[in-house]
Write an enzyme that holds these catalytic residues in place. Structure first.
Site, PDB file in Angstrom:
ATOM      1  N   ASP A 254       0.811  -1.207   0.000  1.00 24.75           N
ATOM      2  CA  ASP A 254       0.000   0.000   0.000  1.00 24.75           C
ATOM      3  C   ASP A 254       0.849   1.263   0.000  1.00 24.75           C
ATOM      4  OD1 ASP A 254      -2.190  -1.589  -0.044  1.00 24.75           O
ATOM      5  OD2 ASP A 254      -3.059  -0.893   1.837  1.00 24.75           O
TER       6      ASP A 254
ATOM      7  N   CYS B  61       2.033  -7.988   5.873  1.00 22.44           N
ATOM      8  CA  CYS B  61       1.633  -6.608   5.602  1.00 22.44           C
ATOM      9  C   CYS B  61       0.142  -6.394   5.391  1.00 22.44           C
ATOM     10  CB  CYS B  61       2.447  -6.077   4.426  1.00 22.44           C
ATOM     11  SG  CYS B  61       4.142  -5.640   4.912  1.00 22.44           S
ATOM     12  N   ASP B  62      -0.190  -5.181   4.939  1.00 20.70           N
ATOM     13  CA  ASP B  62      -1.528  -4.600   4.988  1.00 20.70           C
ATOM     14  C   ASP B  62      -2.650  -5.485   4.457  1.00 20.70           C
ATOM     15  OD1 ASP B  62       0.411  -2.542   5.272  1.00 20.70           O
ATOM     16  OD2 ASP B  62      -1.108  -1.050   4.812  1.00 20.70           O
ATOM     17  N   LYS B  63      -2.438  -6.111   3.340  1.00 15.32           N
ATOM     18  CA  LYS B  63      -3.487  -6.946   2.756  1.00 15.32           C
ATOM     19  C   LYS B  63      -3.130  -8.426   2.797  1.00 15.32           C
ATOM     20  CE  LYS B  63      -5.790  -3.276   1.964  1.00 15.32           C
ATOM     21  NZ  LYS B  63      -4.775  -2.411   2.567  1.00 15.32           N
TER      22      LYS B  63
ATOM     23  N   CYS C 291       6.339  -2.009   8.123  1.00 16.17           N
ATOM     24  CA  CYS C 291       6.754  -0.642   8.455  1.00 16.17           C
ATOM     25  C   CYS C 291       6.993  -0.455   9.950  1.00 16.17           C
ATOM     26  CB  CYS C 291       5.720   0.356   7.948  1.00 16.17           C
ATOM     27  SG  CYS C 291       5.816   0.634   6.168  1.00 16.17           S
TER      28      CYS C 291
ATOM     29  N   GLU D  45      -6.855   4.062  -0.319  1.00 16.25           N
ATOM     30  CA  GLU D  45      -6.269   4.812   0.786  1.00 16.25           C
ATOM     31  C   GLU D  45      -5.824   6.170   0.262  1.00 16.25           C
ATOM     32  OE1 GLU D  45      -4.231   1.377   3.589  1.00 16.25           O
ATOM     33  OE2 GLU D  45      -2.979   2.877   2.628  1.00 16.25           O
TER      34      GLU D  45
ATOM     35  N   SER E 235      -4.677   4.916   5.457  1.00 16.65           N
ATOM     36  CA  SER E 235      -3.643   4.026   5.954  1.00 16.65           C
ATOM     37  C   SER E 235      -3.694   4.035   7.468  1.00 16.65           C
ATOM     38  CB  SER E 235      -2.278   4.512   5.477  1.00 16.65           C
ATOM     39  OG  SER E 235      -1.243   3.922   6.231  1.00 16.65           O
TER      40      SER E 235
END
Length: 650
Positions: free
Chosen positions: A119, A161-163, A232, A513, A539
């Site tokens: 992302d 991570c995000d997804k 991150c 996002e 985000s």
């Protein structure tokens, strides 16, 4: 350039074979197997020996290792091919560690991958239109990969991570009858002297506004990802997803946010392989762990950590996959009113420690100890360790590992772990408010969400209420909005403005996002005086008065799609009582009241310039319609066959 092959690269570059002798030895089939087993199970053993497995060791317990591995890392650690992001680049090391442990226990490991996008990399690009839709697709692919070898007895998911990690949790939750375990991919190391991976994403906006020099941008941009692996350095959606996996009981204790590539990270992988075998041996399956009580624990820990608002989409989707109760706005509000924020971690503050420091302070189990002492957790839930949460926490409280990591934080960084994971008493002293609020009003009749704990304290009144009345600045696309943020002319965003980004919902962009804007506002000197509202999402690193998930979305006829330039908007967010409102109250600097706004939005037609973003993929359009038929963003953006059938002509 000899593309077609006019000549040899070297003398043997065209050499090849058409036949080979095949592996040595024999597969020890029994007569019963040859008679009763499906041909696929028999041929599978031929495949296994063909790939080099010892034919004498084919009959051990089989395990599937699913991951989001991406890129290609050489034996020396250098990239042969880059991945989408650091979060999946080092996962091969974990897979190797896990597989070797399974082999040492006479098991048979299989490994399959479904890599994931980034992302951060796709912010402001066409790639963002595939971000959230990927989650549903990947969960389906992962489940299909797992089911494609039905002889496996347990499944491990390795993701970061995000997804990718929400997709992995959905995939394993959708495998309720098998034992499963998650190994989070961990976090990248914090940079010693430089900008974290949140702040650096504002570098373009700051340069455009003369806040930094070109040389500074070049230097900081190079060093911000201080190590090649891990998610991150802030508790965004990636970090929060790791926290959620652990708080659900899907991981071993103290697995979330482990610094990637380190010995303790590999040790967690090895122990997780042992744990999966234990789950298989004791017939503890996924549905025994993912109970309604476990999901409530996850919501409580999310609130205590100040987690990403994107988990309001992902956690219901995980519950849906395992056929548990899907949490609604009232559930989130109840939990957040009950649960104080205890963790000081980027992006929330007050100091904003990186996630690696949160891990070293004790991480998720340390938070859960504090919550246990307040009587907030369901302690009798089963976890992937094969023990209850209460047993895990009793172990953690006196464990050598706890004392080791916390002592290291004091000795190496001079940081008191109690300043990172606070007691309730200390969190109140530091004015650490609860995490999320769900404003409603004539602009958001179905609701919206804001991470209220991350609004700058200097723009909040003494009674804990953020109050703002300002002119609407309307943007049909994120691209136009970021231009205005970077602009120095008359069209630039000014203190006091309320940015309105429409057509950012599922049907407009795949529910993009808009983090490049929110991060820019955080690090521009006037940014805290600007509010942003959108039918898109943010985000997990977003801060400030940024209100997203506004429903209905503009392209579904929502009132946000009726707003005009210089409409007067009123925002109220009570960060103490977690209540809020978002209303049209006037136009052209004249406050005409909420009743006027109600009538205006009833009478106005939808703007005629609304449209989906140019180039939105057909795949994403299909996803948008399927998730809409399934209840939309407030139902986790899932695919629900029964609702699709009910709400369509199927």
């Amino acid at each position: 350039m000899d593309i077609l092959g006019e000549s040899k690269l070297n003398n043997d570059s065209w050499e090849f074979l058409t036949h080979a002798e095949g592996p040595k030895g024999k597969i020890e089939f029994t007569p019963e197997q040859l008679i009763s087993e499906p041909s696929g199970n028999l041929f599978a053993q031929s495949q296994n020996t063909g790939m080099g497995w010892d034919p004498k060791k084919l009959w051990g317990t089989q395990f599937m290792i699913l991951s989001t591995l991406g890129g290609m890392r050489g034996d020396d650690g250098r990239p042969i091919a880059l991945g989408h992001h650091t979060g999946h680049f080092e996962l091969g090391m974990l897979i190797e560690t896990v597989a070797n442990q399974i082999k040492d226990d006479d098991g048979i490991p299989y490994s399959a991958y479904c890599s994931d996008p980034c992302d951060g990399r796709s912010q402001g690009t066409s790639g963002m239109m595939d971000s959230l839709p990927y989650r549903n697709d990947a969960a389906i692919v992962m489940r299909r990969l797992s089911r494609s070898i039905p002889t496996t007895k347990g499944v491990m998911g390795i993701a970061t991570c995000d997804k990718g990690l929400p997709a992995m949790m959905m995939a394993l939750a959708g495998t309720p009858e098998k034992p499963t375990i998650i190994v989070p991919g961990g976090v990248t190391l914090a940079v010693e002297e430089g900008e974290d991976t949140a702040m650096i994403q504002s570098i373009g906006a700051r340069y455009a506004q003369d806040e930094v020099t070109l040389e500074y941008a070049q230097d900081m941009g190079c060093k911000t990802c201080a190590s090649p692996g891990g998610g991150c350095q802030f508790l965004g959606t990636a970090g929060t997803s790791q926290v959620i996996a652990e708080s659900l009981g899907m991981t071993l204790p103290h697995a979330a946010l482990t610094p990637s590539g380190t010995n303790i990270w590999l040790d967690t992988g090895r122990r997780s392989a042992l744990a999966l075998k234990n789950l298989v041996d004791n017939k503890i399956n996924t549905k025994a762990i993912l109970t309604d009580q476990a999901f409530e624990n996850a919501m409580i820990v999310h609130a205590a950590c100040g987690g990403s608002t994107n988990l309001i989409l992902h956690l219901p989707a995980i519950a849906h996959a395992v056929k548990r109760k899907m949490m609604k706005v009232d559930d989130w509000t109840r939990i957040n009113k009950l649960t104080p924020r205890l963790v000081d971690v980027l992006p929330n503050g007050p100091k904003g420690f990186p996630t690696s420091v949160f891990f070293s302070s004790g991480g998720v189990p340390e938070v859960m100890l504090k919550l246990r002492d307040e009587g907030l957790l369901n302690l009798d839930v089963m976890t992937a360790s094969g023990k209850t949460l209460e047993e895990n926490l009793n172990w953690w409280e006196q464990s050598e590992k706890r004392h080791f990591v916390r002592d290291q934080l004091v000795k190496s960084r001079g940081i008191d772990p109690e300043d990172v994971v606070h007691s309730l008493k200390n969190s109140k002293k530091k004015n650490m408010t609860s995490t999320v609020t769900f404003p409603k009003g004539n602009i958001a009749p179905e609701g919206s969400v804001v991470k209220s704990t991350a609004i700058d304290k200097t723009v909040i009144d003494e009674d804990g209420v953020y109050r703002k009345i300002g002119p609407a600045r309307i943007f049909i696309s994120e691209a136009d909005a970021i231009k205005a943020v970077k602009d120095k002319g008359p069209n630039k965003i000014k203190a006091g403005d309320i940015m309105v980004i429409v057509c950012g919902g599922p049907k407009g962009t795949g529910m993009q996002e808009v983090a490049q804007i929110t991060i820019a506002l955080k690090y521009l000197p006037y940014g805290k005086e600007v509010a942003l509202i959108t039918d898109g999402r943010f985000s997990g690193v977003s801060t400030g008065a940024c209100i997203g998930h506004i429903g209905p979305e503009a392209l579904d006829g929502g009132p946000i799609g009726k707003l005009k330039e210089n409409d007067m908007i009123e925002i109220n967010i009570d960060t103490i009582n977690l209540e809020g409102s978002l209303d049209l109250i006037g136009e052209n600097e004249e406050n005409k009241g909420i009743d006027w706004g109600n009538q205006q939005l009833k009478n106005r037609k939808i703007r005629n310039d609304l449209k989906p973003q140019d180039g939105i993929p057909e795949d994403t359009i299909l996803w948008a319609h399927l998730q809409s038929l399934s209840g939309g963003a407030w139902n986790g953006c899932v695919y629900d066959y029964e609702l699709i059938k009910k709400n369509s002509s199927i």
